[in-house]
Motif scaffolding. Structure first.
Motif, short mmCIF file in Angstrom:
data_model
loop_
_atom_site.label_atom_id
_atom_site.label_comp_id
_atom_site.label_asym_id
_atom_site.label_seq_id
_atom_site.Cartn_x
_atom_site.Cartn_y
_atom_site.Cartn_z
N HIS A 1 12.26 2.05 -12.73
CA HIS A 1 12.29 2.68 -11.42
C HIS A 1 11.14 2.15 -10.56
CE1 HIS A 1 14.95 5.41 -13.54
NE2 HIS A 1 15.24 6.03 -12.40
N PHE A 2 11.41 2.01 -9.28
CA PHE A 2 10.36 1.61 -8.35
C PHE A 2 9.42 2.78 -8.10
CE2 PHE A 2 13.68 -1.49 -7.41
CZ PHE A 2 12.95 -2.67 -7.42
N VAL A 3 8.20 2.47 -7.66
CA VAL A 3 7.20 3.50 -7.45
C VAL A 3 7.71 4.59 -6.50
CG1 VAL A 3 4.93 3.92 -6.40
CG2 VAL A 3 5.25 1.99 -7.98
N SER A 4 8.44 4.19 -5.46
CA SER A 4 8.94 5.17 -4.49
C SER A 4 9.95 6.14 -5.09
CB SER A 4 9.58 4.43 -3.30
OG SER A 4 10.68 3.64 -3.74
N GLN A 5 10.49 5.81 -6.25
CA GLN A 5 11.45 6.67 -6.92
C GLN A 5 10.79 7.62 -7.92
OE1 GLN A 5 13.75 3.17 -8.34
NE2 GLN A 5 15.52 4.07 -7.27
N LEU A 6 9.47 7.55 -8.02
CA LEU A 6 8.73 8.37 -8.99
C LEU A 6 7.96 9.47 -8.29
CD1 LEU A 6 7.25 5.49 -11.19
CD2 LEU A 6 9.36 6.78 -11.60
N SER A 7 7.81 10.59 -8.97
CA SER A 7 6.99 11.68 -8.45
C SER A 7 5.51 11.32 -8.55
CB SER A 7 7.24 12.96 -9.26
OG SER A 7 6.74 12.81 -10.58
N GLY A 8 4.66 12.13 -7.92
CA GLY A 8 3.22 11.87 -7.99
C GLY A 8 2.71 11.87 -9.42
N GLY A 9 3.15 12.83 -10.21
CA GLY A 9 2.71 12.88 -11.60
C GLY A 9 3.18 11.69 -12.40
N GLU A 10 4.41 11.24 -12.14
CA GLU A 10 4.92 10.05 -12.83
C GLU A 10 4.14 8.82 -12.42
OE1 GLU A 10 9.61 11.26 -13.55
OE2 GLU A 10 8.98 10.42 -11.62
N GLN A 11 3.81 8.72 -11.14
CA GLN A 11 3.01 7.57 -10.69
C GLN A 11 1.65 7.56 -11.37
OE1 GLN A 11 2.98 6.72 -6.42
NE2 GLN A 11 4.84 7.94 -6.19
N GLN A 12 1.03 8.71 -11.53
CA GLN A 12 -0.27 8.76 -12.20
C GLN A 12 -0.13 8.38 -13.67
OE1 GLN A 12 -3.19 8.11 -11.84
NE2 GLN A 12 -4.30 9.95 -11.19
N ARG A 13 0.97 8.75 -14.28
CA ARG A 13 1.18 8.34 -15.68
C ARG A 13 1.44 6.84 -15.79
NH1 ARG A 13 5.59 11.84 -18.28
NH2 ARG A 13 6.16 12.52 -16.18
N VAL A 14 2.07 6.25 -14.78
CA VAL A 14 2.18 4.78 -14.76
C VAL A 14 0.78 4.17 -14.68
CG1 VAL A 14 2.99 2.77 -13.46
CG2 VAL A 14 4.48 4.76 -13.72
N ALA A 15 -0.08 4.77 -13.85
CA ALA A 15 -1.46 4.26 -13.74
C ALA A 15 -2.19 4.36 -15.08
CB ALA A 15 -2.20 5.03 -12.66
N ILE A 16 -1.94 5.43 -15.83
CA ILE A 16 -2.55 5.57 -17.16
C ILE A 16 -1.99 4.50 -18.10
CG2 ILE A 16 -2.76 7.07 -19.18
CD1 ILE A 16 -2.63 9.45 -17.17
N ALA A 17 -0.67 4.30 -18.06
CA ALA A 17 -0.07 3.26 -18.91
C ALA A 17 -0.65 1.89 -18.58
CB ALA A 17 1.45 3.26 -18.71
N ARG A 18 -0.83 1.62 -17.30
CA ARG A 18 -1.43 0.35 -16.88
C ARG A 18 -2.85 0.22 -17.43
NH1 ARG A 18 -2.06 -0.11 -10.62
NH2 ARG A 18 -3.50 1.58 -11.13
#
Length: 245
Positions: free
Chosen positions: A146-163
């Protein structure tokens, strides 16, 4: 959740750290003689109000800033390295190879998918995990395309943690990782950080002004006016799922 057994191998040791911005009457003393020890695998929360020196201390430990005076060392594979006085090339290598950062704002690239955002880091790391594995570790295995725009704020922060963890860093440094999130979403992010600390053994330092979050740490350091004014160990840790604010 009981506290883990005591650990003794140091990761960070700092003595007499000071940081002064500016000069003369307008000088700002962000740190005033901080002494600090953090050991391998520990989960530490730096607690304090805005302006207490938390972010300055974290930035020095992460090689993003340098102290005005004092000493700071990090230890890896039995070798001790100086952070204060290290040149730009040394600090760049330290940040790239050994430190994962998570900030309040996610700093993701909107035109890329979650997996592609994580892959930006793994392409540069020496011994990375697969982006898919990093995203699975934070509960986003099914959202990786999913693209970033398709993710919630919490999901985006979890992507940042994964990164941050995908390069297998020695330490994970988190500056107000739930600051832009509501309680329920923030708890999900904290669960991801908790999971990384527990499953990978990554030494983890989290900055927050939110006192309930401190209950999930092995140890809490409270800062005020550039000093550590209280240190306490949590003999009984609260799981992130049990937190509320």
């Amino acid at each position: 959740m009981d506290a883990p057994p005591a650990r003794t191998e140091p990761v960070f040791q700092a003595r007499g750290l000071t940081k002064v911005y500016g000069e003369g009457a307008t000088a700002v003393h962000a740190l005033r003689g901080v002494d600090l020890d953090i050991v391998r695998g520990e989960f530490v929360v730096l607690l304090g109000a805005s302006g207490s020196g938390k972010s300055t201390l974290l930035n020095i430990l992460g090689g993003l800033d340098t102290a005005t005076s004092g000493t700071a060392q990090w230890t890896h594979a039995g070798e001790t390295h100086e952070l204060i006085g290290a040149d730009d090339a040394e600090l760049t290598r330290y940040r790239r190879e050994h430190v994962g950062f998570v900030f309040q704002f996610y700093n993701l690239i909107p035109s890329l998918t979650a997996r592609e955002n994580v892959a930006l880091v793994t392409d540069l790391a020496e011994d990375p995990m697969k982006p898919e594995d990093a995203l699975a570790l934070v509960g986003l295995g099914e959202r990786m395309n999913h693209f970033v725009s398709q993710l919630s704020g919490g999901e985006q922060q979890r992507v940042a943690i994964a990164r941050a963890i995908a390069k297998n860093p020695q330490v994970l440094l988190c500056d107000e990782p739930t600051g832009a999130l509501d309680c329920a979403t923030g708890v999900m992010v904290l669960q991801a950080i908790e999971h990384v600390n527990r499953e990978l053994g990554t030494t983890t330092v989290v900055i927050t002004h939110n006192a309930p979050i401190a209950e999930m740490a092995d140890r809490v350091l409270r800062l005020a006016d550039g000093r550590i004014v209280e240190t306490r160990a949590n003999t009984h840790k609260v799981a992130a799922a049990g937190l509320s604010w």
